[in-house]
Scaffold this motif. Structure first.
Motif, PDB file in Angstrom:
ATOM      1  N   ARG A 852      31.864  34.472  39.024  1.00 37.87           N
ATOM      2  CA  ARG A 852      30.693  34.814  39.903  1.00 37.87           C
ATOM      3  C   ARG A 852      31.128  36.010  40.558  1.00 37.87           C
ATOM      4  O   ARG A 852      30.631  37.214  40.368  1.00 37.87           O
ATOM      5  CB  ARG A 852      30.035  33.849  40.346  1.00 37.87           C
ATOM      6  N   SER A 853      32.169  35.605  41.347  1.00 36.70           N
ATOM      7  CA  SER A 853      32.682  36.574  42.240  1.00 36.70           C
ATOM      8  C   SER A 853      33.462  37.959  41.762  1.00 36.70           C
ATOM      9  O   SER A 853      33.589  38.916  42.278  1.00 36.70           O
ATOM     10  CB  SER A 853      33.483  36.143  43.402  1.00 36.70           C
ATOM     11  N   GLY A 854      34.377  37.692  40.683  1.00 38.82           N
ATOM     12  CA  GLY A 854      35.302  38.503  39.937  1.00 38.82           C
ATOM     13  C   GLY A 854      36.471  38.614  40.817  1.00 38.82           C
ATOM     14  O   GLY A 854      37.321  39.525  40.726  1.00 38.82           O
ATOM     15  N   LYS A 855      36.756  37.582  41.747  1.00 39.22           N
ATOM     16  CA  LYS A 855      37.993  37.486  42.254  1.00 39.22           C
ATOM     17  C   LYS A 855      39.117  36.476  41.622  1.00 39.22           C
ATOM     18  O   LYS A 855      38.606  35.605  40.999  1.00 39.22           O
ATOM     19  CB  LYS A 855      37.847  36.930  43.608  1.00 39.22           C
ATOM     20  N   PRO A 856      40.353  36.682  41.906  1.00 38.41           N
ATOM     21  CA  PRO A 856      41.485  35.840  41.145  1.00 38.41           C
ATOM     22  C   PRO A 856      41.307  34.438  41.655  1.00 38.41           C
ATOM     23  O   PRO A 856      40.890  34.222  43.088  1.00 38.41           O
ATOM     24  CB  PRO A 856      42.558  36.496  41.442  1.00 38.41           C
ATOM     25  N   LEU A 857      42.009  33.568  40.951  1.00 37.95           N
ATOM     26  CA  LEU A 857      42.328  32.141  41.470  1.00 37.95           C
ATOM     27  C   LEU A 857      43.610  31.753  40.867  1.00 37.95           C
ATOM     28  O   LEU A 857      44.168  31.837  39.807  1.00 37.95           O
ATOM     29  CB  LEU A 857      41.520  31.140  41.001  1.00 37.95           C
ATOM     30  N   ALA A 858      44.614  31.183  41.917  1.00 39.06           N
ATOM     31  CA  ALA A 858      45.829  30.824  41.635  1.00 39.06           C
ATOM     32  C   ALA A 858      46.045  29.383  41.759  1.00 39.06           C
ATOM     33  O   ALA A 858      45.217  28.586  42.474  1.00 39.06           O
ATOM     34  CB  ALA A 858      46.736  31.340  42.705  1.00 39.06           C
ATOM     35  N   LEU A 859      46.466  28.546  40.520  1.00 40.78           N
ATOM     36  CA  LEU A 859      46.497  27.307  40.666  1.00 40.78           C
ATOM     37  C   LEU A 859      48.042  26.942  40.566  1.00 40.78           C
ATOM     38  O   LEU A 859      48.936  27.316  39.679  1.00 40.78           O
ATOM     39  CB  LEU A 859      45.955  26.701  39.234  1.00 40.78           C
ATOM     40  N   LEU A 911      45.099  24.711  44.866  1.00 40.79           N
ATOM     41  CA  LEU A 911      43.937  25.692  44.333  1.00 40.79           C
ATOM     42  C   LEU A 911      43.676  26.698  45.456  1.00 40.79           C
ATOM     43  O   LEU A 911      43.648  26.466  46.635  1.00 40.79           O
ATOM     44  CB  LEU A 911      42.490  24.950  44.142  1.00 40.79           C
ATOM     45  N   LEU A 912      44.263  27.879  45.286  1.00 38.74           N
ATOM     46  CA  LEU A 912      44.254  29.187  46.148  1.00 38.74           C
ATOM     47  C   LEU A 912      43.383  30.196  45.663  1.00 38.74           C
ATOM     48  O   LEU A 912      43.509  31.120  44.874  1.00 38.74           O
ATOM     49  CB  LEU A 912      45.688  29.663  46.389  1.00 38.74           C
ATOM     50  N   PRO A 913      42.024  30.280  46.220  1.00 38.73           N
ATOM     51  CA  PRO A 913      40.977  31.252  45.457  1.00 38.73           C
ATOM     52  C   PRO A 913      41.494  32.519  46.283  1.00 38.73           C
ATOM     53  O   PRO A 913      42.060  32.502  47.477  1.00 38.73           O
ATOM     54  CB  PRO A 913      39.757  30.757  46.108  1.00 38.73           C
ATOM     55  N   ASP A 914      41.208  33.495  45.728  1.00 42.89           N
ATOM     56  CA  ASP A 914      41.194  35.207  46.163  1.00 42.89           C
ATOM     57  C   ASP A 914      42.869  35.349  46.289  1.00 42.89           C
ATOM     58  O   ASP A 914      43.137  36.203  47.058  1.00 42.89           O
ATOM     59  CB  ASP A 914      40.416  35.236  47.283  1.00 42.89           C
ATOM     60  N   LEU A 915      43.675  34.557  45.583  1.00 39.85           N
ATOM     61  CA  LEU A 915      45.128  34.959  45.819  1.00 39.85           C
ATOM     62  C   LEU A 915      45.322  35.538  44.426  1.00 39.85           C
ATOM     63  O   LEU A 915      45.750  34.824  43.622  1.00 39.85           O
ATOM     64  CB  LEU A 915      45.949  33.716  45.990  1.00 39.85           C
ATOM     65  N   ASP A 916      45.778  36.546  44.519  1.00 41.97           N
ATOM     66  CA  ASP A 916      46.663  37.473  43.284  1.00 41.97           C
ATOM     67  C   ASP A 916      47.869  37.288  43.250  1.00 41.97           C
ATOM     68  O   ASP A 916      48.904  37.930  44.029  1.00 41.97           O
ATOM     69  CB  ASP A 916      46.104  38.861  43.157  1.00 41.97           C
ATOM     70  N   LEU A 957      44.482  32.745  37.453  1.00 41.11           N
ATOM     71  CA  LEU A 957      43.222  33.060  36.638  1.00 41.11           C
ATOM     72  C   LEU A 957      42.570  34.391  36.921  1.00 41.11           C
ATOM     73  O   LEU A 957      42.254  34.783  38.285  1.00 41.11           O
ATOM     74  CB  LEU A 957      41.856  32.030  36.833  1.00 41.11           C
ATOM     75  N   GLN A 958      42.421  35.337  35.790  1.00 40.49           N
ATOM     76  CA  GLN A 958      41.899  36.489  36.166  1.00 40.49           C
ATOM     77  C   GLN A 958      40.182  36.831  35.760  1.00 40.49           C
ATOM     78  O   GLN A 958      40.122  36.106  34.728  1.00 40.49           O
ATOM     79  CB  GLN A 958      42.596  37.543  35.471  1.00 40.49           C
TER      80      GLN A 958
END
Length: 996
Positions: A852-859, A911-916, A957-958
C-alpha cells in the motif's frame, strides 16, 4: 600320700593282682570294701558344677560382692564395695544417692520379720521405706556397723553390732529409735560385751554374739557365756548361723565350732585341708534346705553333709577371683555366691545335678552308657572308651584297637565281668580282677546289651540279634533272628531294648517290635489308633515297666499296653508340648514310676501327672542327650549321658515340688500406691497425655529362666492375651477411661504358672472433656446465639456490598487475563520474541502495508552457527542461554516498528520495514545487527563463556515486484544456505526478484 598311692596300698600292684585266682578274688573283695569307704570322698572332689555369672555386661557394675539377700517378693539384693543392686531375674537396678544411699560401700544386708530391708555401709545404717532409703541415727550420731555379721532382728527389733557396741533399733510413733543394748553398768561388770565380733538373734528374742574370745547369749535370763571344749578361741567369731534343727554354727577365719541345743560347750568341727586363699573378715556361712552347711573355704566352697566335707573350687568349675564373700540359698532352692572380683555366681542345678567330663578323668566328654556293678563300682562308657570310678575317674587300660571305640552299651555277667558293646561292632569283655579288656567278637553296630533274669546276654545290633546263653561260662555267641524274616530280605535295623517286669526282652526295630523270651524271638507289629503301621521315626528308643512300653523317636512319644500275647500292639501318641519338635533319644521308667526322656534339647521327666524339663540353664552339662544314655543307679539316682559329659540327678524327692512363681507389676516413672478397693478406686490414676504408659512386669524366678513367658492383656483396649519374654510392656497414648491390666507368668519347663495379677488403671479425660467445661460451653453458646444472629444480619448486608465490588474487580481481572493470554499466545516461551504463528501474521501484515505504501521491506533469517555442538558439549541449558542472548541482542538495535521473532529451533526472523538493502545504508544496518550478536561471549551459569556467531540470509521485497510470504522466506532461506556454505558467520543477500 596321694590318692593313687593310697589305692595302690589297698588294692595291691597290678603284678600282685595277677598272682592267682584266689588272691585276685581276695583283692577284689578288699577293693570293693575300700571303694565303699573312699568312693564318696573321691567323687565329691571330682564332680563338676555349673555356674552362671552376673557381671558388668548384665548391669552389675561392681564385681566385689559383700552381701546377698532375697526379699519377700523374691528379688535379689546385692551389696558390693561400690553400690547396692537389685535383680529381679531379668534386670539389674542400682541404688545410690538418688534413692538416699549417700554411702556406696555396703557392708551388710538384712531383712527383718516385717519384710523391711536394712542396709549397713561402712559408716551409716539405712532402712528402705517404699523405694527410698532413710538413714537411722542415734540422736544426731550415725550408726556405723562393725566388720563381720553386723545385722540381725527378733520380735520387731533390729540388732546392730556397731563400733559403739550392740544397738537395739525399733520403730516408734516419732520414727526410728536406736539405743545401746547394754548400759554402762553392764559394760563395766562384763567387759567382754565391749568386744563384739558377730551377732545373730533367735526367734525367741535371745541375742547370740561373739564376745571377746567366747560366745555370749543375752535374753530374758540375762547374760550367759559359752566357752569351747578343749582349745580356747584364738580368733574372733566372724559368722554365726542358727539352723532349723536348733544348732548354732560358729565360724572364725580358720576354725569352725558347733553348739548343739542345750549344750554348754562349743564343739570344734574338723575342716577340709588347708585353704589356698585366706578367708575374708566375714567368711560366708549358710545352711541349705537339706541342712547341709556351706561356707567359704579358700578360693571356693566347702559343704558338710553330716559326714564328709566336699570342696567346690576351680576344679569343679567355680571361678571366684579372690574367693567367696557371700552365700545365699533362695526360695526355689538355688544357691547364689558373691565373689571378690568375679561378680555374682548362680549355682545351676544345686539341689539335683552334678556332672563329670574330661576334667574329672573321663576319656571323653561324649558319654553313652553306664553300669553299676554288683561290687559297687560304676562304669561309664564314652566315645573314648571306658571309665570307672575306681579311685579317680580314669579310662580302663585296653589294647590299642579298643581305646577309642564308643562304648555304646554295658552289661554284667554272673561272674561280675563287664561286657562292652561298641558302635564299631566290637564286643569286648572287661575282667575287673585282672584289669584287662579283651575283644571277643566283631559284629555289626551294637546298640544295646541286655542281661535277662536267666543270665543270658542279648546283643542288639543293626544287622541281627545275637545271644550268649551263659556268658559266665563263656558259651558261644549265636544269632537268633534268622527265621523271623523271609529269605533274601534285608534284616531291619534294631535300635534299642529293655527288660520288662515279666522278664521278657523287648527290642525296637525299623519295622516293628521283637519280643524275646527263653532265648527265642517273635515279631510284633505296632500300629497307631487308626490301624496304620508306625514308621521307623517312631521306633528308635524303648522303655519297659508297669505293663506298658514307652517308645520314642523323631516325632515324639508313644505309649503301648503289653498285657497278653497279642502279635499286634496299638500305640497311643502322647501330646506333650515340651516334646514338640524334639527328637526322643533315650527312655527309662525308674522305680518311682517316673519316665525319663532324653532329647536333643534337654531331658524331660514325667511323674505320670506332671512334666518337668531340665536343660543347661538348670545345670545340665549339655542339652544334646545321647541315644539310650539314661541309667538308674542303685540308690535311685539317675545318670544321663550327653555329648558334653555325664550328669547325675540325685536328691529327687523335691524335683516335682510345686515351684513358687509370682509376678509383680510396676509403672516406670511413677509410684504405685494401692487404694482402698472398697471405695472403687483405681490402682493407678493418670492424667490424659500423649506419651506412652510403660509397665514393668517382673518375675523373680531364677531357675529355668529361659522357659519363663509373660502372658498379659489390657482389658478395655485389647481382650486377647499376648505372650513374650520381656517384662517391659508399652501402651502408647491410652484414651480416657478405665482399664484393667492382667498378667501372669508360665514356666513350660516346670509346668507351672503364677497367680493372676491385675492393675486397675484410670486415665482421666483432658480438661476440655470435663463436665464443668461442657456447662461453660452451653452457657457461652446461649449468650452468643443472639449476638450471632445480629452479627450475621450485619454480615449479610456487608457481604452484598462486598460481592458487588468483587464482581467489578473480577471483571477487570478477567479482561486483563485475556489480554495477557493473547500476549502469551503470540510470544515464544523461552526468548520472549514473537512465536512462529505471530511472526507469520506480522509478515503478512507488513507485506500488505509495503504494497500500500510503496516502500521496501527487508526480511532477515538469523541462524546460530554450530548450535548442535553447544547442546552436545555444554547441555541444553547452555543452548537455552545462547538462544536468549541472541534474541536480546537482536532486539537491542530495533526500531519501534521492527519485528523480531523465533522461526524455530536456533533460527530467528527480523522484519525491517522501510529498509532498502540495495542501498549502502540498508546494508550497514544489517551488518550492525550481525556484529551485535558476536560482539561479546555468552556467559553461562557455570561461569564458562561461549563465543556465538550467526549466519544471516537477507531478502528484500520491492513494492513493484509483489511476493507472497512463503516466497520471500524461501529467498531469504536460500541466502542463509549460501552463508552456511560459504563458511558461516556472514551475511548473504538474496538476488532481487525479476520484474514481471
Amino acid at each position: 600320700m596321694g590318692r593313687a598311692a593310697e589305692l595302690m596300698q589297698v588294692f595291691g600292684s597290678p603284678v600282685s593282682r595277677k598272682a592267682g585266682a584266689w588272691h585276685a578274688r581276695r583283692q577284689a573283695g578288699l577293693r570293693a570294701l575300700a571303694l565303699v569307704v573312699l568312693l564318696h570322698a573321691w567323687l565329691a572332689q571330682a564332680q563338676q558344677r555349673v555356674f552362671q555369672f552376673l557381671r558388668q555386661e548384665q548391669g552389675l557394675e561392681n564385681l566385689s560382692v559383700v552381701a546377698l539377700l532375697q526379699d519377700r517378693p523374691g528379688n535379689l539384693w546385692i551389696g558390693t564395695e561400690n553400690g547396692l543392686y537389685s535383680f529381679d531375674g531379668a534386670r539389674v537396678r542400682r541404688y545410690g544417692r538418688g534413692q538416699g544411699l549417700v554411702e556406696p560401700r555396703i557392708s551388710a544386708l538384712h531383712l527383718d520379720q516385717s519384710g523391711r530391708l536394712w542396709v549397713a555401709s561402712d559408716t551409716r545404717l539405712f532402712v528402705r521405706e517404699e523405694d527410698e532409703f532413710v538413714e537411722v541415727r542415734d540422736g544426731g550420731e550415725p550408726i556405723s556397723a562393725q566388720p563381720g555379721q553386723a545385722l540381725s532382728s527378733t520380735r520387731g527389733r533390729l540388732v546392730v553390732n556397731s563400733r559403739r557396741g550392740l544397738y537395739w533399733v525399733r520403730r516408734e510413733a516419732a520414727g526410728w529409735r536406736a539405743e545401746l543394748l547394754f548400759d554402762a553398768e553392764t559394760r563395766r561388770q562384763h567387759p567382754e560385751v565391749r568386744d563384739v565380733s558377730s551377732v545373730v538373734a533367735d526367734p525367741g528374742g535371745d541375742v547370740w554374739f561373739g564376745c571377746a574370745r567366747s560366745l555370749c547369749r543375752f535374753g530374758t535370763a540375762g547374760l550367759h557365756r559359752y566357752d569351747p571344749a578343749g582349745e580356747a578361741l584364738s580368733e574372733p567369731l566372724t559368722s554365726l548361723l542358727l539352723t532349723s534343727d536348733g544348732r548354732l554354727w560358729l565360724r572364725a577365719r580358720t576354725r569352725l565350732w558347733r553348739l548343739d541345743p542345750g549344750g554348754e560347750a562349743l564343739q570344734p568341727m574338723a575342716l577340709p585341708p588347708a585353704a589356698d586363699v585366706p578367708a575374708p573378715w566375714s567368711p560366708a556361712l549358710v545352711a541349705d534346705r537339706q541342712q547341709r552347711i556351706l561356707m567359704q573355704w579358700g578360693s571356693g566352697l566347702a559343704r558338710w553333709d553330716g559326714r564328709h566335707w566336699e570342696q567346690i573350687a576351680a576344679r569343679q568349675g567355680l571361678q571366684t577371683g579372690g574367693g567367696v564373700t557371700a552365700l545365699l540359698q533362695v526360695r526355689d532352692g538355688g544357691v547364689w555366691l558373691g565373689t571378690a572380683g568375679a561378680g555374682l555366681a548362680h549355682w545351676l542345678g544345686y539341689e539335683h545335678l552334678r556332672h563329670w567330663g574330661l576334667a574329672e578323668g573321663l576319656p571323653s566328654d561324649d558319654v553313652w552308657s553306664f553300669l553299676r556293678s554288683r561290687a559297687g563300682e560304676l562304669y561309664i562308657g564314652t566315645a573314648g572308651g571306658l571309665a570307672t570310678e575306681h579311685g579317680p575317674l580314669r579310662g580302663l587300660q585296653a589294647p590299642a584297637p579298643l581305646r577309642r571305640e564308643v562304648a555304646s552299651s554295658l552289661a554284667e555277667d554272673a561272674r561280675g565281668r563287664l561286657w562292652v558293646g561298641s558302635f564299631n561292632g566290637a564286643l569286648s569283655r572287661y575282667d575287673p580282677i585282672t584289669g584287662t579288656l579283651t575283644q571277643l567278637a566283631k559284629l555289626p553296630r551294637i546298640t544295646r546289651l541286655v542281661t535277662d533274669r536267666q543270665g543270658r546276654l542279648w546283643i542288639v545290633t543293626h544287622d541281627g540279634i545275637y545271644l550268649i546263653d551263659d556268658p559266665a561260662r563263656d558259651t558261644p555267641l549265636h544269632r537268633i533272628d534268622q527265621g523271623l524274616y523271609p529269605p533274601k530280605t534285608q534284616v531291619p535295623n534294631a535300635h534299642d531294648a529293655c527288660l520288662a517286669d515279666d522278664g521278657r526282652i523287648w527290642i525296637s526295630t525299623t519295622t516293628g517290635l521283637l519280643r524275646g523270651e527263653d532265648g527265642r524271638l517273635e515279631r510284633l507289629e505296632v500300629v497307631d489308633t487308626t490301624g496304620q503301621p508306625l514308621g521307623e521315626e517312631w521306633l528308635r528308643v524303648i522303655a519297659c515297666g508297669q505293663g506298658r512300653l514307652w517308645m520314642g523317636g523323631d516325632h515324639g512319644l508313644l505309649e503301648l499296653r503289653i498285657d497278653g500275647d497279642s502279635r499286634t500292639l496299638r500305640a497311643q501318641s502322647l501330646d506333650v508340648p515340651l516334646l514338640h519338635d524334639r527328637s526322643v533319644l533315650s527312655l527309662h521308667l525308674d522305680r518311682r514310676g517316673w519316665l525319663w526322656t532324653g532329647t536333643d534339647y534337654g531331658v524331660a521327666i514325667w511323674n505320670m501327672s506332671r512334666w518337668r524339663f531340665i536343660r543347661q540353664d538348670a545345670g545340665l552339662p549339655w542339652n544334646d542327650c545321647n541315644q539310650g544314655a539314661v541309667y538308674e543307679d542303685r540308690d535311685g539316682s539317675m545318670w544321663l549321658g550327653t555329648s558334653r559329659g555325664a550328669a547325675r540327678f540325685d536328691d529327687l524327692d523335691t524335683l516335682f515340688a510345686p515351684p513358687e512363681l509370682s509376678v509383680h507389676v510396676g509403672v516406670q516413672g511413677r509410684r504405685l500406691v494401692r487404694p482402698d478397693v472398697r471405695r472403687g478406686g483405681a490402682d493407678l490414676t493418670l492424667p490424659w497425655q500423649m506419651r506412652a504408659l510403660v509397665l514393668d512386669a517382673a518375675s523373680p524366678a531364677f531357675e529355668h529362666r529361659s522357659a519363663l513367658r509373660f502372658e498379659y492383656r489390657m482389658q478395655g483396649q485389647d481382650e486377647d492375651w499376648r505372650s513374650g519374654m520381656a517384662g517391659e510392656l508399652v501402651y502408647p497414648s491410652l484414651q480416657p477411661g478405665r482399664y484393667r491390666f492382667e498378667v501372669r507368668v508360665r514356666n513350660a519347663d516346670l509346668q507351672a504358672e503364677s497367680p493372676l495379677q491385675s492393675l486397675d488403671i484410670e486415665v482421666l479425660p483432658p480438661w476440655w472433656r470435663t463436665d464443668w467445661f461442657y456447662a461453660l460451653c452451653a452457657t457461652a453458646a446461649a449468650a452468643l446465639a443472639w449476638a450471632a444472629y445480629r452479627w450475621r444480619l450485619h454480615r449479610v448486608l456487608a457481604r452484598q456490598r462486598e460481592l458487588r465490588r468483587l464482581v467489578a474487580e473480577r471483571t477487570r481481572q478477567i479482561e486483563a487475563s485475556h489480554a495477557q493470554m493473547r500476549e502469551l499466545a503470540l510470544k515464544d516461551g523461552l526468548t520472549g520474541v514473537l512465536n512462529r504463528r505471530a511472526l507469520g501474521d506480522a509478515l503478512a501484515a507488513e507485506i500488505a502495508r509495503a504494497g500500500r505504501s510503496g516502500k521496501p521491506l527487508a526480511l532477515v533469517i538469523v541462524d546460530a552457527d554450530r548450535f548442535k555442538q553447544v547442546n552436545d558439549r555444554h547441555g541444553h541449558l547452555a543452548g537455552d542461554a545462547v538462544l536468549i542472548a541472541i534474541s536480546q541482542r537482536l532486539q537491542a538495535p530495533t526500531r519501534p516498528y521492527d519485528v523480531v521473532g523465533r522461526y524455530g529451533g536456533e533460527e530467528f526472523v527480523l522484519l525491517l520495514p522501510d529498509l532498502d538493502v540495495d542501498q549502502p545504508e540498508g546494508r550497514a544496518r544489517i551488518d550492525s545487527f550481525h556484529r551485535s550478536i558476536s560482539a561479546s561471549a555468552v556467559k553461562l551459569d557455570s561461569g564458562e563463556e561461549l563465543r556465538v556467531t550467526c549466519s544471516f540470509g537477507v531478502a528484500s521485497l520491492q513494492p513493484d515486484r509483489p511476493e507472497s510470504p512463503n516466497e520471500l522466506i524461501a529467498r531469504a532461506d536460500a541466502a542463509l544456505y549460501r552463508a552456511k556454505e560459504n563458511g558461516r558467520n556472514r551475511v548473504e543477500y538474496a538476488p532481487a526478484t525479476p520484474a514481471p
